[in-house]
Motif scaffolding. Structure first.
Motif, mmCIF file in Angstrom:
data_model
loop_
_atom_site.group_PDB
_atom_site.id
_atom_site.type_symbol
_atom_site.label_atom_id
_atom_site.label_comp_id
_atom_site.label_asym_id
_atom_site.label_seq_id
_atom_site.Cartn_x
_atom_site.Cartn_y
_atom_site.Cartn_z
ATOM 1 N N ASP A 172 37.182 32.346 46.184
ATOM 2 C CA ASP A 172 37.248 33.879 45.594
ATOM 3 C C ASP A 172 35.939 34.443 46.137
ATOM 4 O OD1 ASP A 172 39.375 34.522 44.232
ATOM 5 O OD2 ASP A 172 38.913 34.159 42.256
ATOM 6 N N PRO A 173 35.929 34.797 47.520
ATOM 7 C CA PRO A 173 34.638 35.314 48.111
ATOM 8 C C PRO A 173 34.339 36.566 47.640
ATOM 9 C CG PRO A 173 36.210 35.136 49.705
ATOM 10 C CD PRO A 173 36.825 34.356 48.495
ATOM 11 N N LEU A 174 33.294 37.025 47.350
ATOM 12 C CA LEU A 174 32.937 38.170 47.073
ATOM 13 C C LEU A 174 33.032 39.618 48.210
ATOM 14 C CD1 LEU A 174 31.845 40.347 44.733
ATOM 15 C CD2 LEU A 174 29.489 39.771 45.503
ATOM 16 N N TRP A 175 32.740 38.853 49.543
ATOM 17 C CA TRP A 175 32.756 39.596 50.640
ATOM 18 C C TRP A 175 34.198 40.249 50.765
ATOM 19 C CZ3 TRP A 175 36.385 37.680 53.975
ATOM 20 C CH2 TRP A 175 36.264 36.265 54.367
ATOM 21 N N LEU A 176 35.121 39.634 50.174
ATOM 22 C CA LEU A 176 36.569 40.109 50.528
ATOM 23 C C LEU A 176 36.810 41.615 50.007
ATOM 24 C CD1 LEU A 176 39.250 39.370 51.943
ATOM 25 C CD2 LEU A 176 40.107 38.633 49.909
ATOM 26 N N ILE A 177 36.201 41.974 48.869
ATOM 27 C CA ILE A 177 36.218 43.274 48.315
ATOM 28 C C ILE A 177 35.806 44.180 49.318
ATOM 29 C CG2 ILE A 177 36.296 42.235 46.139
ATOM 30 C CD1 ILE A 177 34.034 43.975 45.526
ATOM 31 N N PHE A 178 34.688 43.996 50.076
ATOM 32 C CA PHE A 178 34.111 44.893 50.783
ATOM 33 C C PHE A 178 34.997 45.146 52.241
ATOM 34 C CE2 PHE A 178 30.372 42.751 48.563
ATOM 35 C CZ PHE A 178 30.261 44.054 47.922
ATOM 36 N N MET A 179 35.690 44.172 52.537
ATOM 37 C CA MET A 179 36.623 44.115 53.817
ATOM 38 C C MET A 179 37.241 45.704 54.148
ATOM 39 S SD MET A 179 35.699 41.931 55.797
ATOM 40 C CE MET A 179 33.902 41.902 55.080
ATOM 41 N N PRO A 180 38.119 46.007 53.109
ATOM 42 C CA PRO A 180 38.734 47.345 53.364
ATOM 43 C C PRO A 180 37.819 48.598 53.715
ATOM 44 C CG PRO A 180 39.569 46.334 51.494
ATOM 45 C CD PRO A 180 38.615 45.503 51.751
ATOM 46 N N PRO A 181 36.717 48.838 52.792
ATOM 47 C CA PRO A 181 35.696 49.747 53.121
ATOM 48 C C PRO A 181 35.094 49.681 54.524
ATOM 49 C CG PRO A 181 34.863 48.839 51.313
ATOM 50 C CD PRO A 181 36.381 48.144 51.498
ATOM 51 N N LEU A 182 34.935 48.356 54.779
ATOM 52 C CA LEU A 182 34.263 48.038 55.969
ATOM 53 C C LEU A 182 34.990 48.227 57.291
ATOM 54 C CD1 LEU A 182 31.624 46.849 57.215
ATOM 55 C CD2 LEU A 182 32.788 44.384 57.151
#
Lengths: 846, 133
Positions: free
Chosen positions: B17-27
């Protein structure tokens, strides 16, 4: 509230009283603040955070006095209270002080103070870094503010646009701004590192990512924003100072430069900065609202969406400060669209707060009055923000008092009012006593009424055409009455702050201590005793809920009786837990640094470099920089990656944790990673500058320029990449305990680094590129210089690692130093390849 | 406190469950945003005075938008399924790997929703503007 069947529980029985008392004595001894003159060597978050907060409030009051001077000057037309020159200095300093010395640092200061408490940690992972940031902030702040008393303050406005700040300001005011505030930006980045690592790695066991306080989410987002927002400004500062000090024409159109580049770099920083100051205040509201509504926040996930979404979208707004600079309509449209879109996440969090207040049972208090005032005022400022995001309206309102009204509604509503609420809310945490509700109510009405009387008329005077930054205005243009009302409002507002300061400072000897957890809040910071103990938390709890004080039975008792983790300090050393990022699984018992004067000394020498450079006293500046580096090396040598006396430590509840870890599990690795993320952002801003010039010029690189050629840059790159490879190899050989290979590889790497950097510099040198002749050689020299400077730092790190192993302070097992230096070199390799690709490769394809 | 059943917690290690995945859409929104801006700015600076047609910019932005929306949609859909794993209840405030997993999925889904809206906002500009001005 559910939990897993294997979730650790507190000890069923408390340790015997005499054991507990002995534990408390050892904890007190370990965490005791130094006394007498050594008090200033303290680095613990409770001391540094408090000093930091007090310092920011002093700067706030200073900025407020400057505002009153402006309002006196503008009270009547044709006033002569201030001269035009004095007025320019005052409004420049007011904006700069409020933004750089109050709005951003208050969040850093307060977070350093309170975040460990919220996370049930004993301290943040790098207390000495916090202390270094604090001293840098104070030295830089006093230097910048002091200039106004010598009639030497900057006077180009808080955004320092060239050519006003370059060709038209021969004094040192702009240099003070550029170098003084660059110095302070170091403090911001230091705080960002501390706070990100704190939130990600120093949470209490069991505080999974879905359970962390919303304040932590906001701090994570805001600290991340600092890493991407501040470096472009640092880049801009470097370029503008190079123009002022050495005549390198980055912003001089006569030699290929362009003032618009500064505006881009400034506002890539400047607009996110509005959210960098706003989001922490929303974070404060996210903590206060559930407490006074007596119910968990409604829409936790939606608030997280708002925090993260706003953080990202805020980077797509910078050009809306440049709508009137003649950019293509489609560019304006793109930024206008993003400016409208950011209203969505901003609005969502406000609705969540309102929903929480609606479903809860609200208790009346001064805190909530300020929260309501903040919400209402910010919404008004937000609505005028949507108005100015519409480009045709902005064309009319730009540079008028309408903007002054708008930005103060946003910043005072979005920032000051929530901070006032937080003051009333958190004051018992630090003084053990509440502020007066009765005085607070009077303060509230004075501040709220004064603010609206002061700033609402500015919208009207702006729409009538009154421009910003004028020291006076003629009578009978319709501005007279409105300005007089604004001035009256400003003084009512100021009287509210004076009363507030009185309430904070008045003697409280006869006032009884507040009861513990006076607001019946649910989050960990309210474990604090009244008055609080220096250890932060008696034992580090296992968390099962977002509001453990509400949901976990006997929670405070269990913490107090040492039934959780680390209830003791057997070795009388300062310790806290490091946990994993997602599930907060304990992975290390971290020994945090104790009191020392080294951060203060390092900050003084770092400040010396910036201050001497302001006056172009280059020799003292260089000497100061050398001393700063030597102090920082001493600090690293004596206080970091210390080999522990044993491999693991029993931290309680049957758990044994390592005392030393390296790589991605270690906080030091994260600090290096985050630092280099900020560093590479600054570098990318320089690259942006290069391509900006290419975009605006018909021929860039100019036809008649030879450029740095290909041979020297590519030779340098090859040598440096070999050095990079050898550094990685030395890391591997160290871990294999191949001592000979390690020393040989790292020594060779450092030699190759020096030769490689020399080759890079030989590129523009051998082709006689004169950086004062045109912007092309200037930007090439800056890119090469940036890279060479980073290689020099890389070499120092290589030598440091050689010395560490030779001194027995680094081994195959205890290898954090070389692991972190290898990480640095990963970023450096990227910098080298990009630099050479741009300066040597791009001219071939342009 | 209730204990969850074993089935709720199986196969949900935090490493997956990597935290970075939630930042991918706004990125993705950010990359799309910069691509649109740079394309428009460079085209307007370099080609607006030539015979090149502005349709090039519109087509480029249309392609960027299609790609961005596909990525955001994919990640958002993945997040939504993650949120619906075993149960779809809210809030995700249990101290369990399941609720952590579902929370991250829901946050990813919400951020994807916001990112898609913001991406469409930016793309709409290319529909309205037929030239640099």
């Amino acid at each position: 509230m559910k939990t897993t069947s294997d979730d650790p529980e507190p000890l069923a029985e408390a340790p015997p009283l005499e054991v507990r008392e002995a534990q408390e004595q050892r904890l007190l001894k370990a965490w005791k603040a130094p006394t007498s003159w050594r008090y200033w060597s303290a680095v613990n978050n409770t001391e540094v955070g408090l000093w930091y907060t007090v310092a920011t409030l002093c700067f706030f009051l200073f900025g407020g006095v400057l505002a009153l001077l402006m309002r006196v000057q503008l009270a009547v037309p044709g006033n002569t209270f201030l001269t035009a020159d004095q007025y320019n200095q005052v409004f420049t300093m007011h904006g700069s002080v409020m933004m750089f010395l109050f709005a951003v640092p208050i969040f850093e200061a307060f977070s350093i103070l309170v975040l460990p408490q919220m996370l049930g940690a004993r301290d943040l992972p790098f207390p000495r870094l916090s202390a270094y940031g604090f001293y840098s902030f104070v030295i830089g702040g006093v230097f910048v503010c002091g200039s106004i008393f010598f009639d030497a303050a900057p006077k180009g406005g808080w955004f320092m646009y060239p050519p006003l700040s370059s060709s038209y300001q021969p004094g040192i005011g702009a240099d003070i701004w550029l170098l003084g505030l660059s110095f302070i930006e170091i403090a911001s980045i230091a705080a960002a590192i501390e706070l990100i690592v704190g939130v990600l790695k120093c949470r209490p066991p069991g505080m999974r990512i879905n359970l962390i306080p919303l304040y932590s989410w906001y701090i994570l987002v805001v600290a991340g924003m600092i890493l991407f927002a501040f470096p472009p400004l640092i880049t801009g500062d470097i370029l503008l100072e190079m123009e002022r000090a050495f005549d390198w024409p980055f912003f001089d159109p006569a030699r290929g430069g362009d003032p618009l580049l500064w505006q881009h770099l400034f506002w890539i920083f400047g607009h996110p900065e509005v959210y960098i100051v706003f989001l922490p205040s929303v974070a404060l509201m996210a903590m206060i609202v559930p407490t006074f509504a007596k119910t968990p926040i409604v829409g936790y996930s939606w608030v997280v969406l708002s925090a993260v979404g706003t953080g990202f979208l805020s980077f797509g707004l910078w050009v809306h400060h440049m709508f009137t600079t003649g950019l293509p309509g489609i560019s304006i449209g793109i930024f206008s669209a993003a400016s409208q879109a950011v209203a969505i996440p901003t609005g969502i969090q406000i609705f969540c707060f309102l929903a929480t207040l609606v479903v809860g049972r609200v208790t009346k208090s001064v805190c909530l009055l300020f929260v309501f005032a903040g919400l209402a005022t910010f919404i008004l400022g937000g609505l005028t923000g949507v108005m100015v995001a519409v480009a045709p309206f902005d064309f009319q309102a730009h540079d008028t008092y309408f903007i002054v009204g708008h930005l103060h509604y946003v910043l005072i509503g979005g920032t000051i009012f929530p901070i006032m609420a937080a003051f009333y809310y958190f004051f018992p945490l630090f003084k053990g006593k509440k502020l007066s509700e009765r005085i607070g109510t009077v303060v509230f009405w004075l501040v709220f009424v004064g603010f609206n009387v002061g700033f609402f008329p500015m919208h009207i005077s702006g729409l009538l055409g009154m421009p910003r930054r004028v020291f006076t205005y003629p009578a009978d243009l319709g501005f007279d009455t409105l300005n007089l009302i604004s001035t009256i409002g400003a003084f009512i507002l100021a009287s509210g702050f004076v009363l507030f300061v009185f309430d904070v400072l008045r003697p409280r000897k006869n006032q009884p201590l507040s009861k513990r957890n006076p607001w019946n809040a649910g989050t960990l910071e309210w474990l604090a005793e009244m008055p609080d103990k220096p250890w932060g938390v008696r034992s580090i709890p296992e968390i099962d809920s977002r509001y453990p004080l509400w949901d976990q039975p006997n929670f405070m008792r269990d913490v107090d009786e040492g039934r959780f983790y680390l209830p003791d300090a057997e070795e009388e050393m300062r310790e806290t837990l490091v946990t994993s990022v997602i599930d907060a699984r304990p992975i290390q018992c971290l020994r945090v640094a104790g009191p020392t004067f080294l951060p203060m000394i390092a900050a003084i020498f770092t400040g010396g470099f910036f201050i001497f450079a302001t006056y172009h006293w280059w020799i003292p500046a260089i000497i100061s920089a050398v001393f700063a580096i030597a102090t920082i090396l001493t600090w690293a040598w004596t206080g970091t990656a210390i080999i522990p006396e044993k491999e693991t430590k029993d931290v309680g509840l049957g758990l044994s944790l390592p005392l030393y870890v390296s790589g991605p599990d270690a906080v030091g690795w994260w600090a290096m990673f985050i630092t280099m993320t900020a560093d590479i952002t600054a570098f990318v801003s320089l690259i942006f500058g290069y391509f900006f010039y290419w975009t605006i010029h018909e021929d860039f690189p100019p036809e008649n320029s030879t450029g740095p050629g290909v041979f020297w840059p590519v030779s340098g790159m090859c040598l440096l990449l070999v050095s990079y490879g050898l550094t990685l190899l030395s890391r591997r050989w160290n871990s294999l305990n191949n001592s000979t290979g390690y020393y040989a590889a790292l020594t060779s790497a450092s030699i190759l680094s020096i030769v490689g950097a020399t080759c890079l510099l030989a590129g523009p040198w051998s082709t006689n590129m004169d950086p004062t002749a045109h912007v092309y050689p200037a930007i090439v020299w800056v890119l090469v210089g940036w890279t060479a400077l980073h290689v020099a730092l890389g070499v120092i790190m290589q030598w440091y690692c050689l010395a560490r192993r030779a001194a027995g302070k680094m081994t195959a097992r205890y290898d954090a130093d070389i692991v972190n230096v290898s990480l640095y070199w990963n970023f450096l390799a990227l910098t080298i390849v990009m630099t050479v690709g741009v300066i040597a490769g791009f001219p071939l394809v342009a | 406190m209730n204990s969850t059943t074993e089935i709720e917690n199986q196969n949900l290690p935090e490493e997956e469950d990597p935290l970075w995945l939630i930042f991918m859409p706004p990125l993705t929104w950010a990359v799309h945003f910069m691509a649109c801006y740079l394309t428009a700015a460079i085209w307007c600076a370099k080609f607006s005075d030539t015979s090149a047609h502005f349709a090039t910019v519109r087509i480029a932005i249309a392609i960027y938008t299609a790609v961005a929306l596909a990525i955001i949609g994919g990640i958002g859909g993945y997040g939504f399924l993650q949120h619906r794993h075993i149960t779809g209840k809210t809030p995700h405030d249990d101290d369990t790997p399941l609720d952590r997993h579902r929370f991250l999925g829901f946050a990813t889904f919400l951020l994807a929703l916001l990112s898609a809206i913001a991406t469409i906002f930016v793309a709409t500009v290319a529909v309205i503007f037929g030239s640099c001005e």
